[in-house]
Design an enzyme around this catalytic site. Structure first.
Site, mmCIF file in Angstrom:
data_model
loop_
_atom_site.group_PDB
_atom_site.id
_atom_site.type_symbol
_atom_site.label_atom_id
_atom_site.label_comp_id
_atom_site.label_asym_id
_atom_site.label_seq_id
_atom_site.Cartn_x
_atom_site.Cartn_y
_atom_site.Cartn_z
ATOM 1 N N LYS B 24 0.838 -1.205 0.000
ATOM 2 C CA LYS B 24 0.000 0.000 0.000
ATOM 3 C C LYS B 24 0.868 1.249 0.000
ATOM 4 O O LYS B 24 0.660 2.175 -0.786
ATOM 5 C CB LYS B 24 -0.913 -0.044 1.235
ATOM 6 C CG LYS B 24 -2.093 0.863 1.159
ATOM 7 C CD LYS B 24 -2.971 0.685 2.401
ATOM 8 C CE LYS B 24 -3.759 -0.623 2.326
ATOM 9 N NZ LYS B 24 -4.328 -1.002 3.631
ATOM 10 N N CYS B 852 6.235 -38.036 -13.285
ATOM 11 C CA CYS B 852 4.939 -38.528 -13.746
ATOM 12 C C CYS B 852 3.932 -38.613 -12.614
ATOM 13 O O CYS B 852 2.912 -39.260 -12.741
ATOM 14 C CB CYS B 852 5.097 -39.877 -14.435
ATOM 15 S SG CYS B 852 5.686 -41.180 -13.334
#
Lengths: 893, 893
Positions: B24, B852
């Site tokens: 911010k 895999c």
């Protein structure tokens, strides 16, 4: 680069050149150099072998070196290799740095051929001897160099004996043997397609190449794979001029030990056989004489031998094993090495050398092993009791056991339940036999070796086992086993087996406890004048080990009796106090209540019912171990382990319903068991997971510990509990559990006014715990490596499921040299232990590090943990002395 | 050491100083510096926070720095903080580098007290506004700074409204609010024991300390633990002069996006509320106006806003999200940040900026994610169809589903078996609901959030799920669910749920496939003029990713259909072709025969019966993937998985016996099942162990592969099988298996005259395989990391057993930020992958390395594997585009 030196005369080497010259070559060189009468010869190095194996041919320069050394040998002996008139003969023997079954070992009499056999006959004046020597060469050369099967040779020999109507080789005369030489040459020609090489140097070169090549023989490769011996060491080859003990009554051969290898007693122990060669002693054809008788036969040689024995012991500073030959009154030393001995002798001899001032205490400690001590702690048959010997097979798992023969697993379990001692007898075992193996006092099989299913599983159980009793015909269907000489066992007959020696006896042989155990138990004292030398030796060496050890030795024990025993055996703490058993028996129903609890109130009531008796358990244990740390592991197994078996309960409920009965509580329980059922309980909701999911469970246990501690402190005691969280995989788990534990410790401290704060730590038993140990150490006061589970997770197998299913196959294939549950797998599991130790200490230098898997009592593993740098090992009470000894040895090796 | 600078004026920072000033603060600084009208203020650094948290007090020098900056602010604004006549008021807001729920966010109107409230009233000419501002300060300060519970404030407010007989806050006038301020001050005094601090600087300091302290609020700590955000970053604090949109009709407040965050369409999207403050917009008390209407209300501010919007987009080069306030016709920018957007908008906006030449293709790629692409590939409700909205809850697992309501698991399974689509509706789910969740099209619960059991399990299954629909009363006993407005579902009624948005509709809403999937399937073309912008954007960005990717993308597929789809989706190989399914259906009985085989002949017959059909399977798969590698994993699961369930069979046999029936084959099978039964099948006799123990099993499979390959080659095809050995833990296992495999490949090559040699490799799925990968690589042509099993073994839990049992608890406690089965656990499992990659490549530089496990299709994991340096990832066919995109992104990040 200069060509390496491939050949060393015996006079050029020494006993420290084992890597280059092999064990045999190095010792021959050593003896030569200290002036002992060794037949001259030379050694071809392991490097030559390696080069040969790499390139497939004899390395450049080797032939010339051999020629030079051979020529020197010939000059020295005044004979030429294979000379037609007076041949020099040599033996060719392998000799690697490690002794290794399966390698080609020996070809004797190299140099004999159709001409020189005549010269040998003439020179020795003994043509039978000459022809016998030649036929031995043909047979050994044919089998080991040319790879011809042994049977045709045996058949030809048998045929000659049959033709003559005799049964012993010695009954064949020179002419018979000359004819046999003809037979053997035919066999060689038929099988190899060429005649037996007559050229002596060709014989020599072929024999050398055969030794080189035997490095890669199947059995040798398998052995190396099993023993994790590097595959690229190669073997040396020893070429030694032959001497003969079989050329007359003034000749002979013998073997001896410098002390008794069975008891360690001082004196000379050996056998002598006159007019014989070494292989005749081994073959046991004639009875040998005690070595002492040699004094009458040949006083000069005897005195010289005694002198040499004394010199060798002083030189090697250890019990030696010697082979010698006397050729026509001249003594020759053929081999020496540090002698094998029984476990008891190892302890006794080591202390003797220590007392004699020849070695120091550290060296004495190096000469005994935990494996030997373990052997000494098994029960054994009472000495000098009558025994009906049946057969001797493979001692696969040590100890001694007597019991009634049973032939199947179900019967074994049944009889055991009736209180009978049984011995399970099978051809071989398979996983279906597990219940029977558990029920039996011992296991006896007629097939399989040290890596058979029976052997592997029995060792895992610590159960006495004799394997491969091939002389025993086991007929399970007929429920009968028949041994040599018609000895028959029917079911119920008593048999006794010695798992250390492999002996099998008919009838009961009384079993006695180990004196070493009685010593550790304090039942006999080491300074009692009546006590065995062995007990005194164990006392001294274990005591010395304690002064050297860097590793502490704790115990795995979860009741006051085991704690007490371990303390007597020298444990300085409890490394693992499991709490699971505290939920068994009557208390099991509170676990059921906990699981079936509907709401917090019922749950708390069940927990409260579990807390009270646990507090008493902890109080007793902590009092027994007063002043020593007791590491208490919070509950680890999944809760369904406390419930009935899922399948049993399913069958029970199905049957009740089928019968129209009310399944009642069984039905209710089945629902809970079904809900908690896990495909893989070992990988399920257990350990810290359970503690974080079930509110109050860990807290209940910690409160019981803290209250026990407070009560003891109020009585002036010094309880030292440590709380251990199981199965942590992430530091966050430990942080949360630690918060809960610390909360309870605070509460109890406040409530009782006694400070019961204690160390809080964790098991490292998941690979992830080891991999992230640096983080976990920030929340832990101690680590304890749970190497059982760590092995299971790292290898991805569960001991229960796979040990019986495929470990024997794996050991046979050499995938394991030893079960990773027996000795820590240093490469895999050990790497995690090392990693976790290093990273844990790096972030928490005060971290205490122990190991509480079964590896804690395994000698090789203890050395590994010493090297890793752990604080202590923890093992079962009986293994404590073994671990103490090895912890000391690890520090002095 | 100089004291650090703890305070930065907005003019001193910039957007890159996020670590020091928070997100911010950095953006406020950035806007200030590019000349946008930001209310002046300053930011206290994260470093000040860290020092405060370490020492427990405000760091030395901070107070003086704040005083200096405050003075400068006062001078600039011409007002003094809390001045009695014309007070400067400030807001105090937290702002960390990462946005983080649970931290204290905002205190507005700091500087008001009993005196300055009068000054504000006088200055604004609006005493209601002044008293309202004061009561808001009291309320926010009381709650967030003093830690007073919110309820007393709400009760006091309600009481004032009740007393006056009104319902809206806005109906209270200045006098009411003045009285309420008195009430609030009493609450503060009663709770905190002291009065509300009147001193403005004390208010400010306390608010700053409260922001600092909120870094360690429970929720923030939990969030950081879950998201693995470091705990020691600290938060910045922004002090900003207040501007007011609620001081008249010439004032107002609004939020806007620079493009449509839903579709990505260009234009201005926002809302405006006149005479209001930001929190009123959020509260939704009054209806907002479209931002375009501001043009009529205040053309000057509107034009200025449009100008600012254009500047911000050019400056941030992205879609921005803006908050602004107009105070008496003066526009103020309160906040800006890169705006959140839908997945579709992300792709469209990124290509728009690319087309506008503002960013390059790599930057466009960085702005989209695989997670977004995955969202776009779920089915969704057909747009613009009628829907009866019921409620909106938590979209816990994306997709859209319609079906009949069922209230329990058994009914769900039953109806599903009848072919009906069902939605399982529960209060919450537990492990007993698993079968119902599997049977249902979707799951809807009335309790629990994104980490609830239902959410975690449904995401694991890829099943649509809406959680925590608290407006729905679920009465399982009455089999009825009641929603807002009396909407009622009884069992069998149709409900539709959107797992992406969390919306619930009554009745059926038609579900349509994703256009993105249709594009990948080749059913629609990206260059079709009618196609959505979205499809074109996906086409471009996935295409660009392919050009950048260093990782290949293969697929896990074991039948020709899946292979074909994966190839269309862009897979360049099969990374995992399982062979287990080839033993199911009719072929299951051959496995039974194999297990029950008595002797080699029966075994070989069973194997032969299995080989033939497998060869056909392999031929089809290899033909579909012609020219691309197909990694075929030899059989992995334990054989008993192909047999009936042990418990079911036990019950069947027990019942048959009870009835006096012949259990026949069931009894025979039970014996086999009993023999093969494993406590922990995952840790049992499977993978390479099975291949080494059961003669001929692996060989049979390899022969089928080799014959399929030979047949295809004979037809001119280019089959590229690779043989993968599962569950290797030691190089010796692979060496032995490799010998067997190579033998078969040699045989088939010789027999067919076609060279069918192919790469032979192994899964790395055991921790030990990873730890000893350097050795294993010497016997492997490739590695494929099986991260599913590797995760299970490394953590020591089985997904089936534990995901349902405790993952939700673990996610709630922050032990996991995300399930380790979803995203690779980089610290633990990932460390093993890295270790094995490095050591494997070290000993075998030609080694191919893939993964895999299911992680192959997970975006975060793909990045990890990219960094590790693998060759490819392999994932399910539907995940291939996601993996392609992420493989490209990983290369440009």
């Amino acid at each position: 680069m200069n060509a390496p030196k491939y050949v060393y005369d015996f006079a050029e080497g020494n006993k420290d050149m084992v890597d280059l010259l092999g064990g045999k070559g190095a010792n021959l060189a050593e003896m030569t150099n200290i002036g002992l009468p060794v037949p001259p010869g030379f050694t071809i190095t392991t490097e030559a072998c390696r080069t040969y194996l790499d390139s497939g041919r004899r390395p450049e320069g080797l032939d010339a070196e051999i020629a030079t050394h051979l020529e020197a040998l010939e000059q020295r002996m005044g004979k030429r290799l294979g000379d037609a008139d007076d041949p020099l003969l040599v033996s060719v023997r392998s000799g690697a740095a490690f002794s290794m079954p399966g390698m080609m070992e020996t070809v004797l009499n190299v140099g004999l051929n159709d001409a020189s056999v005549q010269g040998l006959a003439a020179q020795s004046g003994n043509s039978r001897f000459a022809w016998d020597s030649y036929r031995r060469l043909l047979q050994m050369f044919g089998k080991t160099v040319l790879g011809i099967h042994g049977e045709p040779f045996e058949e030809a020999l048998d045929k000659r004996k049959d033709d003559k109507g005799v049964t012993l080789d010695t009954e064949l005369d020179a002419a018979d043997l000359e004819a046999l030489v003809g037979d053997f040459k035919e066999i060689v020609r038929a099988d190899s397609g060429r005649g037996f090489p007559q050229e002596p140097r060709e014989q020599l070169d072929l024999a050398i190449e055969a030794v080189f090549g035997s490095w890669n023989a199947d059995r040798a490769v398998l052995y190396r794979r099993q023993e994790r011996i590097p595959t690229d060491l190669g073997t040396a080859v020893n070429i030694c001029s032959m001497v003969f003990g079989n050329v007359g009554d003034d000749s002979g051969t013998g073997v001896c030990f410098t002390r008794d290898p069975a008891s360690g007693a001082q004196g000379i122990y050996g056998d002598y056989l006159s007019n014989a060669q070494g292989e005749d002693v081994v073959a046991g054809i004639r009875n040998t004489l005690p070595l002492a008788d040699l004094e009458q036969l040949d006083k000069k040689s005897y005195d010289e031998l005694l002198d040499i024995i004394a010199r060798l012991e002083r030189h090697y500073l250890d019990l030696c094993d010697i082979e010698f030959t006397i050729e026509r009154g001249k003594l020759w030393m053929l081999q020496t090495r540090v002698g094998k001995r029984t476990p008891g002798a190892a302890f006794v001899v080591a202390t003797q050398f220590l007392d004699e001032g020849l070695i120091d205490a550290d060296e004495a400690l190096r000469r005994v092993t935990g494996a030997q001590l373990a052997q000494l702690m098994f029960p054994r048959f009472v000495a000098d009791t009558d025994r009906a010997f049946v057969t001797k097979a493979i001692g696969a798992s040590p100890g001694a056991a007597s019991g009634q023969v049973v032939f199947d697993s179900a019967r074994a379990a049944e009889w055991e339940a009736e209180g009978r001692d049984v011995i399970l007898v099978r051809r071989e075992t398979n996983p279906d036999d597990l219940p029977g193996m558990i029920a039996a006092r011992g296991v006896l099989t007629s097939r399989g070796g040290k890596t058979s299913h029976a052997a592997v599983v029995a060792r895992g159980m610590g159960k006495t086992c004799v394997c491969g009793a091939e002389q025993l015909q086991v007929d399970v269907e007929a429920r009968r086993a028949t041994g040599p000489g018609g000895v028959t066992f029917v079911e119920g007959d008593v048999v006794s087996i010695d798992g250390t020696t492999g002996e099998v006896f008919a009838g009961e042989v009384p079993v006695e406890p180990s004196q070493v155990v009685q010593y550790f138990e304090g039942e006999i004292a080491a300074d009692d004048p009546d006590v065995d030398d062995l007990v005194r030796a164990v006392h001294r060496l274990v005591g010395h080990a304690d002064t050297r050890a860097r590793l502490g030795v704790h115990t795995n024990a979860d009741n006051p009796e085991d704690c007490g025993r371990a303390r007597r055996f020298g444990a300085t703490g409890v490394g693992l106090c499991r709490t699971e058993h505290m939920f068994l028996g009557d208390r099991r129903r509170h676990i059921e209540e906990l699981i079936l609890a509907d709401g917090d109130e019922q749950r708390d009531r069940a927990l409260e019912a579990l807390r009270q008796p646990q507090r008493d358990d902890f109080e007793q244990i902590l009092e027994t171990m007063d002043g020593l740390p007791v590491t208490i592991r919070l509950i680890d197994p999944p809760l369904h382990e406390f419930l009935p078996d899922y399948t049993d309960l399913s069958v029970e409920v199905a049957l009740a319903e089928e019968r129209g009965e009310d399944a009642g509580r069984a039905r209710e329980l089945l629902a809970a068991v079904h809900r908690l059922h896990e495909q893989n309980p070992m990988l399920g909701l257990r350990g810290v997971r359970l503690g974080l999911v079930i509110d109050g469970l860990f807290e209940m246990q910690v409160r019981a510990i803290a209250e026990a501690s407070a009560a003891l402190k109020s009585r002036g005691k010094d309880p030292r509990p440590e709380v251990m969280v199981p199965l942590v995989g992430a530091v966050q788990e430990l942080e949360l559990a630690r918060d809960h534990i610390a909360g309870v410790l605070n509460d109890v401290s406040t409530a009782t006014g006694v400070d019961v704060h204690c160390p809080i730590g964790t098991m490292i038993e998941l690979p992830r715990a080891a991999l992230t140990a640096g983080e976990i150490a920030k929340a832990a006061d101690f680590f304890s490596f749970g190497t059982n589970d760590l092995t299971q997770m790292t290898w991805g197998f569960s001991r229960d499921d796979v040990e019986a299913a495929f470990f024997s196959t794996y050991l046979e294939h050499g995938i394991f040299g030893v079960s990773p549950f027996e000795t820590i797998d240093a490469l895999g599991v050990g790497a995690l232990v090392q990693m976790a130790t290093d990273s844990g200490r790096a972030t928490n230098p005060d971290l205490t590090l122990g190991i509480c898997g079964e590896h804690g009592g395994d000698p090789a593993s203890v050395h590994f943990f010493h090297q890793v740098g752990l604080t202590y090992v923890s093992c079962s009470p009986f293994r404590v002395p073994v671990a103490r000894l090895e912890a000391g040895r690890a520090a002095v090796l």
